[in-house]
Design an enzyme around this catalytic site. Structure first.
Site, short mmCIF file in Angstrom:
data_model
loop_
_atom_site.label_atom_id
_atom_site.label_comp_id
_atom_site.label_asym_id
_atom_site.label_seq_id
_atom_site.Cartn_x
_atom_site.Cartn_y
_atom_site.Cartn_z
N TYR A 50 -1.88 -0.84 10.38
CA TYR A 50 -2.06 -1.25 8.98
C TYR A 50 -0.85 -0.84 8.14
O TYR A 50 -0.30 -1.66 7.39
CB TYR A 50 -3.34 -0.60 8.42
N SER A 104 0.87 -1.19 0.00
CA SER A 104 0.00 0.00 0.00
C SER A 104 0.90 1.23 0.00
O SER A 104 2.03 1.18 0.53
CB SER A 104 -0.85 -0.01 1.28
N1 LIG Z 1 -8.55 -0.48 -1.76
C1 LIG Z 1 -7.49 0.26 -1.52
O1 LIG Z 1 -7.53 1.49 -1.64
C2 LIG Z 1 -6.20 -0.41 -1.14
C3 LIG Z 1 -5.05 0.40 -1.05
C4 LIG Z 1 -3.84 -0.20 -0.73
C5 LIG Z 1 -3.77 -1.56 -0.51
N2 LIG Z 1 -4.90 -2.33 -0.59
C6 LIG Z 1 -4.77 -3.76 -0.33
O2 LIG Z 1 -5.41 -4.48 -1.37
C7 LIG Z 1 -5.82 -5.75 -0.86
C8 LIG Z 1 -7.28 -5.99 -1.23
O3 LIG Z 1 -8.09 -5.08 -0.51
P1 LIG Z 1 -9.50 -4.51 -0.99
O4 LIG Z 1 -9.36 -3.05 -1.09
O5 LIG Z 1 -10.00 -5.28 -2.15
O6 LIG Z 1 -10.34 -4.79 0.33
P2 LIG Z 1 -11.64 -5.68 0.61
O7 LIG Z 1 -12.69 -5.38 -0.39
O8 LIG Z 1 -11.94 -5.49 2.05
O9 LIG Z 1 -11.12 -7.18 0.34
C9 LIG Z 1 -10.28 -7.85 1.25
C10 LIG Z 1 -10.15 -9.30 0.78
O10 LIG Z 1 -9.27 -9.98 1.68
C11 LIG Z 1 -9.88 -11.18 2.08
N3 LIG Z 1 -9.49 -11.55 3.43
C12 LIG Z 1 -9.46 -10.79 4.56
N4 LIG Z 1 -9.10 -11.52 5.62
C13 LIG Z 1 -8.91 -12.78 5.16
C14 LIG Z 1 -8.57 -14.01 5.78
N5 LIG Z 1 -8.33 -14.11 7.10
N6 LIG Z 1 -8.46 -15.12 5.00
C15 LIG Z 1 -8.70 -15.05 3.67
N7 LIG Z 1 -9.03 -13.92 3.02
C16 LIG Z 1 -9.15 -12.81 3.77
C17 LIG Z 1 -11.39 -10.95 2.00
O11 LIG Z 1 -12.05 -12.19 1.73
P3 LIG Z 1 -13.01 -12.98 2.76
O12 LIG Z 1 -13.51 -12.00 3.76
O13 LIG Z 1 -14.08 -13.56 1.88
O14 LIG Z 1 -12.12 -14.04 3.33
C18 LIG Z 1 -11.48 -10.04 0.77
O15 LIG Z 1 -11.59 -10.81 -0.40
C19 LIG Z 1 -5.55 -5.72 0.64
O16 LIG Z 1 -4.32 -6.37 0.92
C20 LIG Z 1 -5.42 -4.24 0.93
O17 LIG Z 1 -4.65 -3.98 2.09
C21 LIG Z 1 -6.11 -1.78 -0.89
#
Ligand SMILES: NC(=O)c1ccc[n+]([C@@H]2O[C@H](COP(=O)([O-])OP(=O)(O)OC[C@H]3O[C@@H](n4cnc5c(N)ncnc54)[C@H](OP(=O)(O)O)[C@@H]3O)[C@@H](O)[C@H]2O)c1
Length: 252
Positions: free
Chosen positions: A154, A140
């Site tokens: 985080y 991130s």
């Molecule tokens: N969106 C942004 O602006 C942003 C920016 C920087 C980095 N990121 C990173 O991008 C990645 C995806 O995030 P997102 O934005 O798509 O968020 P999100 O919509 O909240 O998705 C998070 C995903 O992680 C999975 N997850 C969480 N805990 C888990 C566990 N214990 N076991 C297996 N799966 C788990 C969830 O699946 P289940 O709940 O179905 O298991 C879900 O599919 C993350 O690593 C986040 O830190 C996002």
């Protein structure tokens, strides 16, 4: 082409968005997450648009480390090897350090760092056996520096996984005659469930599809590191690295 792609956290925004794009580009997919109903719905949607693609789904809680190794091995068997693993599952829970939210910060640390370590171990074991593969770690832009308030833990987890991936790249530098790469992505603000309702982020936020397209573009280039989308995050992340802490506080 890295044909067979495993994505963790594929049940939601960025993981699902990348899966759709990879499928459209002809990749076979192993999709893992806890919410398997969502994975099945995504699989049906992907197959309707790309009937020729092989899509497998796996129930996976990444904090169950044994299950990480089992699911990665099962996906490798089912697809005939994994060519790319995207360590994407992540959690954004947290509270200011010392505010009594240790449990939330701990859950985020266990998911984003310890469970990411398990995923990197399982992926790299497989890639070393095959002498080929592409590891992608989703960090991130918050990893650039220490961050205040609810995202302190985080941001520290995301710095941790970025260093982990760099260490792996350093190992790969020493190894000869292989086709193994490791990429760290530093996404900026991309609309997702994780940042729903986080008001101060909205001015720089892109929609999920735009964000995922930028992520897949950087992944396919197999660069060592990339801030995505590149504008404004490539220059802004450099500013973040060097800004005085008092200025940085006001930027995030
Ligand atoms: N969106 C942004 O602006 C942003 C920016 C920087 C980095 N990121 C990173 O991008 C990645 C995806 O995030 P997102 O934005 O798509 O968020 P999100 O919509 O909240 O998705 C998070 C995903 O992680 C999975 N997850 C969480 N805990 C888990 C566990 N214990 N076991 C297996 N799966 C788990 C969830 O699946 P289940 O709940 O179905 O298991 C879900 O599919 C993350 O690593 C986040 O830190 C996002």
């Amino acid at each position: 082409m890295r044909t067979n792609v495993l994505i963790t956290g594929a049940s939601s925004c960025l993981g699902a968005g990348m899966a759709r794009i990879f499928a459209g580009n002809g990749h076979s997919l192993a999709l893992a997450a806890r919410r398997t109903d969502r994975l099945e719905a995504l699989k049906a949607e992907i197959l309707a648009a790309n009937p020729e693609v092989d899509v497998r789904t796996y129930a996976l809680d990444v904090t169950d480390h044994g299950q990480v190794f089992e699911v990665f091995a099962a996906a490798a068997r089912d697809l005939g090897g994994l060519d790319r693993v995207v360590v994407n599952a992540g959690l954004g829970k947290g509270g200011r350090i010392g505010s009594g939210r240790f449990e939330a910060n701990l859950e985020t640390a266990l998911t984003n760092v310890v469970a990411a370590l398990a995923q990197c171990e399982a992926a790299m074991e497989h890639f070393y056996e095959r002498n080929a593969g592409h590891l992608v770690v989703i960090s991130s832009v918050s990893a650039m520096r220490g961050m205040p308030g609810a995202i302190s833990a985080y941001a520290a987890t995301k710095a941790g996984v970025a260093h982990l991936a760099e260490g792996i790249r350093s190992d790969l530098l020493k190894r000869k005659g292989h086709d193994i790469k490791a990429t760290t992505l530093f996404p900026g603000y991309i609309a997702s469930e994780m940042n729903e309702g986080v008001e101060q982020e909205i001015r720089l936020m892109v929609d999920t599809e735009t964000g995922c397209k930028a992520m897949v573009k950087a992944i396919d280039r197999e660069v060592a590191e990339a801030a995505v989308p590149p504008w404004p995050w490539a220059p802004l992340s450099q500013v973040m690295k060097h800004a005085p802490l008092s200025v940085l506080r006001r930027m995030v």
